[in-house]
Design a protein around this motif. Structure first.
Motif, PDB file in Angstrom:
ATOM      1  N   ALA A  75       0.936  -1.289  -0.087  1.00  0.00           N
ATOM      2  CA  ALA A  75       0.044  -0.111  -0.136  1.00  0.00           C
ATOM      3  C   ALA A  75       0.804   1.215   0.097  1.00  0.00           C
ATOM      4  CB  ALA A  75      -0.856  -0.038   1.280  1.00  0.00           C
ATOM      5  N   GLU A  76       1.778   1.249   1.021  1.00  0.00           N
ATOM      6  CA  GLU A  76       2.803   2.745   0.745  1.00  0.00           C
ATOM      7  C   GLU A  76       3.533   2.615  -0.509  1.00  0.00           C
ATOM      8  OE1 GLU A  76       6.384   4.495   3.337  1.00  0.00           O
ATOM      9  OE2 GLU A  76       5.149   3.112   4.580  1.00  0.00           O
ATOM     10  N   LEU A  77       3.810   1.566  -0.971  1.00  0.00           N
ATOM     11  CA  LEU A  77       4.810   1.315  -2.331  1.00  0.00           C
ATOM     12  C   LEU A  77       4.052   2.210  -3.465  1.00  0.00           C
ATOM     13  CD1 LEU A  77       7.114   0.792  -3.943  1.00  0.00           C
ATOM     14  CD2 LEU A  77       6.252  -1.434  -4.097  1.00  0.00           C
TER      15      LEU A  77
ATOM     16  N   ASN B 212       2.598   6.744  -6.861  1.00  0.00           N
ATOM     17  CA  ASN B 212       1.883   7.752  -7.354  1.00  0.00           C
ATOM     18  C   ASN B 212       2.509   9.262  -7.244  1.00  0.00           C
ATOM     19  OD1 ASN B 212      -0.356   6.087  -8.004  1.00  0.00           O
ATOM     20  ND2 ASN B 212      -1.229   6.119  -5.950  1.00  0.00           N
ATOM     21  N   GLN B 213       3.102   9.512  -5.953  1.00  0.00           N
ATOM     22  CA  GLN B 213       3.502  10.731  -5.803  1.00  0.00           C
ATOM     23  C   GLN B 213       4.806  11.080  -6.800  1.00  0.00           C
ATOM     24  OE1 GLN B 213       4.358   9.942  -1.467  1.00  0.00           O
ATOM     25  NE2 GLN B 213       4.080  12.125  -1.373  1.00  0.00           N
TER      26      GLN B 213
ATOM     27  N   GLY C  78       5.226  14.033 -10.268  1.00  0.00           N
ATOM     28  CA  GLY C  78       6.220  14.990 -10.366  1.00  0.00           C
ATOM     29  C   GLY C  78       6.114  16.266  -9.936  1.00  0.00           C
ATOM     30  N   ASP C  79       5.214  16.454  -8.794  1.00  0.00           N
ATOM     31  CA  ASP C  79       5.223  17.606  -8.146  1.00  0.00           C
ATOM     32  C   ASP C  79       5.849  17.508  -6.760  1.00  0.00           C
ATOM     33  OD1 ASP C  79       3.753  16.161  -6.833  1.00  0.00           O
ATOM     34  OD2 ASP C  79       1.811  17.350  -6.748  1.00  0.00           O
ATOM     35  N   VAL C  80       6.964  16.936  -6.714  1.00  0.00           N
ATOM     36  CA  VAL C  80       7.859  16.603  -5.652  1.00  0.00           C
ATOM     37  C   VAL C  80       9.062  17.330  -5.773  1.00  0.00           C
ATOM     38  CG1 VAL C  80       8.712  14.910  -3.585  1.00  0.00           C
ATOM     39  CG2 VAL C  80       6.494  14.560  -5.005  1.00  0.00           C
ATOM     40  N   ALA C  81       9.899  17.937  -4.745  1.00  0.00           N
ATOM     41  CA  ALA C  81      10.987  18.544  -4.952  1.00  0.00           C
ATOM     42  C   ALA C  81      12.110  17.288  -4.970  1.00  0.00           C
ATOM     43  CB  ALA C  81      11.346  19.107  -3.622  1.00  0.00           C
TER      44      ALA C  81
ATOM     45  N   ILE D 235      14.061  11.864  -4.125  1.00  0.00           N
ATOM     46  CA  ILE D 235      15.138  10.690  -3.870  1.00  0.00           C
ATOM     47  C   ILE D 235      15.044  10.213  -2.494  1.00  0.00           C
ATOM     48  CG2 ILE D 235      17.693  10.776  -3.101  1.00  0.00           C
ATOM     49  CD1 ILE D 235      18.251  13.248  -4.777  1.00  0.00           C
ATOM     50  N   LYS D 236      14.204  10.696  -1.430  1.00  0.00           N
ATOM     51  CA  LYS D 236      13.889  10.074  -0.409  1.00  0.00           C
ATOM     52  C   LYS D 236      12.956   9.104  -0.598  1.00  0.00           C
ATOM     53  CE  LYS D 236      15.471  13.664   2.806  1.00  0.00           C
ATOM     54  NZ  LYS D 236      14.825  14.872   3.737  1.00  0.00           N
ATOM     55  N   LEU D 237      11.703   9.568  -1.487  1.00  0.00           N
ATOM     56  CA  LEU D 237      10.602   8.589  -1.753  1.00  0.00           C
ATOM     57  C   LEU D 237      11.346   7.360  -2.814  1.00  0.00           C
ATOM     58  CD1 LEU D 237       7.859  11.157  -2.957  1.00  0.00           C
ATOM     59  CD2 LEU D 237       7.649   9.596  -1.264  1.00  0.00           C
ATOM     60  N   TYR D 238      12.002   7.659  -3.547  1.00  0.00           N
ATOM     61  CA  TYR D 238      12.747   6.662  -4.294  1.00  0.00           C
ATOM     62  C   TYR D 238      13.579   5.731  -3.411  1.00  0.00           C
ATOM     63  CZ  TYR D 238      14.951   4.000  -8.120  1.00  0.00           C
ATOM     64  OH  TYR D 238      15.408   2.979  -8.903  1.00  0.00           O
ATOM     65  N   GLU D 239      14.323   5.910  -2.580  1.00  0.00           N
ATOM     66  CA  GLU D 239      14.915   4.995  -1.603  1.00  0.00           C
ATOM     67  C   GLU D 239      13.925   4.256  -0.796  1.00  0.00           C
ATOM     68  OE1 GLU D 239      17.294   7.935   0.495  1.00  0.00           O
ATOM     69  OE2 GLU D 239      18.893   7.824  -1.019  1.00  0.00           O
TER      70      GLU D 239
END
Length: 80
Positions: free
Chosen positions: A16-18, A23-24, A28-31, A36-40
């Motif tokens: 669910a978190e993945l 989605n985030q 493409g509206d994330v700094a 990078i943190k989201l990708y990790e």
């Protein structure tokens, strides 16, 4: 994004978190730093989901059936 350590998450929670992470990132509206943190985090979640699926597959594979198609018991699975 959850603060729960990935290693403590169930398959369902990690999946669910993945999905939220993907989605985030797709929006493409994330700094950049946050991306990078989201990708990790997403990479950790993906690995957790894969590990939990492998574990489940091994457990299912360990179940043997008798001549009538009934469970005959469990064979030990190495590492479990």
């Amino acid at each position: 994004m959850s603060e729960t350590p990935v290693a403590e998450m169930s398959f369902e929670a990690a999946m669910a978190e993945l999905e939220q992470v993907v989605n985030q990132l797709e929006r493409g509206d994330v700094a950049l730093e946050d991306s990078i943190k989201l990708y990790e985090r997403g990479a950790e979640l993906k690995a957790r989901c894969e590990a939990k699926l492998k574990e489940a597959e091994e457990k299912v594979a360990a179940i043997t059936l008798d001549a009538n198609g009934e469970p005959n018991g469990l064979k030990p699975v190495e590492g479990l």
